[in-house]
Write a protein that holds these residues in place. Structure first.
Motif, PDB file in Angstrom:
ATOM      1  N   SER A 193      16.738   0.941  -0.864  1.00 44.92           N
ATOM      2  CA  SER A 193      16.017   1.986  -0.713  1.00 44.92           C
ATOM      3  C   SER A 193      15.889   2.983   0.028  1.00 44.92           C
ATOM      4  O   SER A 193      15.668   2.622   1.012  1.00 44.92           O
ATOM      5  CB  SER A 193      15.164   2.365  -2.131  1.00 44.92           C
ATOM      6  OG  SER A 193      14.248   1.599  -1.810  1.00 44.92           O
ATOM      7  N   PHE A 194      15.677   4.439   0.238  1.00 43.73           N
ATOM      8  CA  PHE A 194      15.604   5.107   0.374  1.00 43.73           C
ATOM      9  C   PHE A 194      14.220   5.132   0.990  1.00 43.73           C
ATOM     10  O   PHE A 194      14.182   5.162   2.678  1.00 43.73           O
ATOM     11  CB  PHE A 194      16.428   6.677   0.001  1.00 43.73           C
ATOM     12  CG  PHE A 194      16.052   7.965   1.948  1.00 43.73           C
ATOM     13  CD1 PHE A 194      16.716   7.905   2.333  1.00 43.73           C
ATOM     14  CD2 PHE A 194      14.954   8.440   1.307  1.00 43.73           C
ATOM     15  CE1 PHE A 194      16.749   9.303   3.616  1.00 43.73           C
ATOM     16  CE2 PHE A 194      14.634   9.496   2.479  1.00 43.73           C
ATOM     17  CZ  PHE A 194      14.877   9.729   2.946  1.00 43.73           C
ATOM     18  N   GLU A 195      13.247   5.064   0.575  1.00 42.61           N
ATOM     19  CA  GLU A 195      12.292   4.964   0.441  1.00 42.61           C
ATOM     20  C   GLU A 195      11.605   3.876   1.422  1.00 42.61           C
ATOM     21  O   GLU A 195      10.539   4.021   2.364  1.00 42.61           O
ATOM     22  CB  GLU A 195      11.064   5.218  -0.653  1.00 42.61           C
ATOM     23  CG  GLU A 195      10.721   4.023  -2.079  1.00 42.61           C
ATOM     24  CD  GLU A 195      12.019   4.051  -2.469  1.00 42.61           C
ATOM     25  OE1 GLU A 195      12.162   3.337  -3.537  1.00 42.61           O
ATOM     26  OE2 GLU A 195      13.515   5.021  -2.613  1.00 42.61           O
ATOM     27  N   VAL A 196      12.262   2.626   1.577  1.00 47.99           N
ATOM     28  CA  VAL A 196      11.738   2.207   2.735  1.00 47.99           C
ATOM     29  C   VAL A 196      13.091   2.166   3.723  1.00 47.99           C
ATOM     30  O   VAL A 196      11.768   2.223   4.472  1.00 47.99           O
ATOM     31  CB  VAL A 196      13.014   0.348   1.462  1.00 47.99           C
ATOM     32  CG1 VAL A 196      13.034  -0.365   2.771  1.00 47.99           C
ATOM     33  CG2 VAL A 196      12.107   0.505   0.428  1.00 47.99           C
ATOM     34  N   LEU A 197      13.656   2.588   3.635  1.00 45.96           N
ATOM     35  CA  LEU A 197      14.733   3.055   4.864  1.00 45.96           C
ATOM     36  C   LEU A 197      13.237   4.404   5.417  1.00 45.96           C
ATOM     37  O   LEU A 197      13.100   3.914   7.151  1.00 45.96           O
ATOM     38  CB  LEU A 197      15.788   3.650   4.660  1.00 45.96           C
ATOM     39  CG  LEU A 197      16.188   2.938   4.796  1.00 45.96           C
ATOM     40  CD1 LEU A 197      18.189   3.276   4.503  1.00 45.96           C
ATOM     41  CD2 LEU A 197      17.242   1.679   5.656  1.00 45.96           C
ATOM     42  N   LEU A 198      12.947   5.048   4.945  1.00 52.16           N
ATOM     43  CA  LEU A 198      12.018   5.877   5.288  1.00 52.16           C
ATOM     44  C   LEU A 198      10.562   5.276   5.609  1.00 52.16           C
ATOM     45  O   LEU A 198       9.878   6.102   6.716  1.00 52.16           O
ATOM     46  CB  LEU A 198      12.126   6.914   4.318  1.00 52.16           C
ATOM     47  CG  LEU A 198      10.774   8.164   4.283  1.00 52.16           C
ATOM     48  CD1 LEU A 198      11.677   9.411   5.237  1.00 52.16           C
ATOM     49  CD2 LEU A 198      10.619   9.098   3.134  1.00 52.16           C
ATOM     50  N   CYS A 199      10.511   4.463   5.472  1.00 54.69           N
ATOM     51  CA  CYS A 199       9.098   4.064   5.895  1.00 54.69           C
ATOM     52  C   CYS A 199       9.018   2.866   6.717  1.00 54.69           C
ATOM     53  O   CYS A 199       8.179   3.384   7.619  1.00 54.69           O
ATOM     54  CB  CYS A 199       8.518   2.891   4.038  1.00 54.69           C
ATOM     55  SG  CYS A 199       7.251   1.419   4.383  1.00 54.69           S
ATOM     56  N   VAL A 200       9.976   2.724   6.749  1.00 51.48           N
ATOM     57  CA  VAL A 200      10.477   1.400   8.388  1.00 51.48           C
ATOM     58  C   VAL A 200      10.518   2.722   9.446  1.00 51.48           C
ATOM     59  O   VAL A 200      10.190   2.580  10.685  1.00 51.48           O
ATOM     60  CB  VAL A 200      11.263   0.899   8.351  1.00 51.48           C
ATOM     61  CG1 VAL A 200      11.931   0.256   9.575  1.00 51.48           C
ATOM     62  CG2 VAL A 200      11.535  -0.396   7.459  1.00 51.48           C
ATOM     63  N   ALA A 201      11.349   3.496   8.634  1.00 51.87           N
ATOM     64  CA  ALA A 201      11.570   5.161  10.642  1.00 51.87           C
ATOM     65  C   ALA A 201       9.611   5.833  10.445  1.00 51.87           C
ATOM     66  O   ALA A 201       9.586   5.772  11.636  1.00 51.87           O
ATOM     67  CB  ALA A 201      12.496   5.867   9.528  1.00 51.87           C
ATOM     68  N   LEU A 202       9.361   5.789   9.534  1.00 52.74           N
ATOM     69  CA  LEU A 202       7.572   6.379  10.243  1.00 52.74           C
ATOM     70  C   LEU A 202       6.871   5.415  10.875  1.00 52.74           C
ATOM     71  O   LEU A 202       6.256   5.951  11.721  1.00 52.74           O
ATOM     72  CB  LEU A 202       6.418   6.587   8.317  1.00 52.74           C
ATOM     73  CG  LEU A 202       6.109   6.859   8.754  1.00 52.74           C
ATOM     74  CD1 LEU A 202       5.073   8.285   9.344  1.00 52.74           C
ATOM     75  CD2 LEU A 202       5.011   7.880   7.054  1.00 52.74           C
ATOM     76  N   LEU A 203       6.873   4.101  10.220  1.00 51.63           N
ATOM     77  CA  LEU A 203       6.225   2.959  10.889  1.00 51.63           C
ATOM     78  C   LEU A 203       6.752   2.737  12.543  1.00 51.63           C
ATOM     79  O   LEU A 203       6.244   2.948  13.390  1.00 51.63           O
ATOM     80  CB  LEU A 203       6.438   1.732  10.551  1.00 51.63           C
ATOM     81  CG  LEU A 203       5.488   1.783   9.484  1.00 51.63           C
ATOM     82  CD1 LEU A 203       6.207   0.003   8.746  1.00 51.63           C
ATOM     83  CD2 LEU A 203       4.158   2.021   9.205  1.00 51.63           C
ATOM     84  N   ILE A 204       7.763   3.119  12.742  1.00 53.20           N
ATOM     85  CA  ILE A 204       8.457   2.895  14.069  1.00 53.20           C
ATOM     86  C   ILE A 204       7.928   4.484  14.768  1.00 53.20           C
ATOM     87  O   ILE A 204       7.722   3.615  15.432  1.00 53.20           O
ATOM     88  CB  ILE A 204       9.744   2.852  14.099  1.00 53.20           C
ATOM     89  CG1 ILE A 204      10.141   1.378  13.348  1.00 53.20           C
ATOM     90  CG2 ILE A 204      10.134   2.935  15.348  1.00 53.20           C
ATOM     91  CD1 ILE A 204      11.628   1.029  13.367  1.00 53.20           C
TER      92      ILE A 204
END
Length: 398
Positions: free
Chosen positions: A349-360
């Motif tokens: 899901s998009f929010e998972v991708l967004l979460c990982v991008a934010l952490l990185i």
């Protein structure tokens, strides 16, 4: 969803909500200046695949969402004409008012929100009730949010459905809603410009939803989604139907099991793309990415400004039915066992991708944290301060 037979329509030209911000009749057409006009044929039928492609690539304008969101969230049938949508708007408005009237009759004490030590909201309740009384006295065709409906009794199945609610169950849910509504983004100009009166519209939406969706019920965070629909669509009945169809689709992801799956997927994705950061978080905290729970549960609705949060909602609307998505939004599913994580990442899901991008993006700061509380404080500090364009610059287009 309920059938449409036998629904009394309101007079043409009157907006279902009677909201001063929503005059001019049901919004079944795009603004004349919309760049999406080419997606509609002469009868008003939409090229849904074309709309999904636009949403995936750039999103829709705020002025277009009163129409596009009702397609994206499943309120408008894909092949509907402009005239069919106009009639459907009228039918849905009447249906909503009937449903709202049903729970009010069954639980009359729930009609007035009870607050303590909140002067601003107390004044909003008084204004809201004065509006109801004025609209009831006028007896015109338009019905404003919260009007006392005397001329339209609830349909029999509505009364029977609400009567199946136990009073303790309903009152417990009502307490949860009344605890959440006062703290739902009341700082936004949308809620402030009418003295918080629109928070009472939000309350009506949530109570009506739980009264007729007992299988889903209410959980904390639904107020954030309903609030986003209300601000985006600026119409109580439009917001209700989009919220209701959205929650029927997203309810499994709001369950404990659904959230656990998303956290696990996020952990596995982070472990793949940034092993160093993942292992540092895992060594520091046995709870690993539990501090990301709020982001995943609410799809960053509390961290983003309104336009960015609406963009995330739009992208979330594209998920769940890959056959209808624009090409390239989701990768084709892999075979079970290939690359281990590949099948799950294919439909992440998009929010998972967004979460990982934010952490990185914040990895340098996160690698300095040496206690589990540091991660939770980091997540808390981002509320209202996250911007999608910053992630775009760091990690490419979203």
């Amino acid at each position: 969803m309920w059938g449409w037979s036998g629904i009394q329509e309101q007079p043409p030209g009157s907006h279902p909500d009677g909201d001063s911000a929503c005059t001019g009749g049901p919004e079944s057409k795009l603004p004349a200046t919309s760049s999406l006009q080419s997606l509609f044929d002469e009868a008003g039928r939409l090229d849904l695949a074309g709309l999904r492609k636009v949403v995936a690539e750039r999103g829709t304008d705020a002025s277009e969402r009163r129409v596009t969101w009702k397609f994206l969230f499943g309120v408008y049938p894909a092949g509907s004409t402009a005239e069919e949508r106009r009639r459907l708007d009228q039918q849905l408005a009447t249906r909503y008012r009937s449903m709202r009237s049903a729970w009010r009759r069954q639980f009359p004490s729930a009609g007035r929100m009870k607050v303590q030590s909140d002067l601003e909201l107390s004044l909003a309740i008084e204004t809201y009730e004065a509006q109801q009384g004025a609209e009831a006295d006028e007896g015109g065709g338009g019905v404003g949010p919260g009007r006392r409906l005397t001329q339209l009794p609830p349909r029999p199945q509505h009364s029977q459905w609400v009567q199946s609610l136990s009073q303790p169950q309903f009152l417990a849910t009502l307490r949860d809603i009344d605890a959440d509504v006062p703290r739902t983004d009341r700082h936004r100009s949308f809620f402030q410009r009418q003295g918080l009166v629109k928070l009472l519209y939000l309350r009506e939406i949530l109570i009506t939803f739980v009264a007729f969706h007992q299988d889903i019920g209410y959980c904390q965070g639904m107020n954030d989604f309903a609030s986003r629909f209300l601000q985006t669509l600026d119409s109580e009945f439009d917001a209700f139907w989009c919220f209701a169809t959205c929650m029927r689709r997203w309810a499994p992801s709001l369950s404990a099991q659904g959230v656990a799956r998303r956290i696990q997927t996020t952990e596995e994705l982070l472990q793949r793309v940034d092993p160093e950061l993942y292992h540092h978080i895992a060594r520091t905290s046995e709870e690993k990415l539990l501090f990301c729970l709020g982001w995943l549960l609410l799809r960053f609705q509390r961290e983003l400004g309104h336009e960015d949060a609406a963009r995330v909602m739009e992208l979330g609307a594209l998920e769940g039915d890959p056959a209808e998505l624009a090409p390239g939004i989701l990768s084709p599913p892999g075979r079970e066992g290939e690359e281990g994580l590949a099948p799950r990442l294919a439909t992440v899901s998009f929010e998972v991708l967004l979460c990982v991008a934010l952490l990185i993006q914040h990895r340098r700061e996160l690698l300095q944290h040496q206690h589990v509380h540091d991660f939770f404080l980091f997540a808390h500090r981002l509320q209202g301060k996250l911007a999608l364009d910053a992630l775009q610059r760091a990690d490419g287009p979203l």
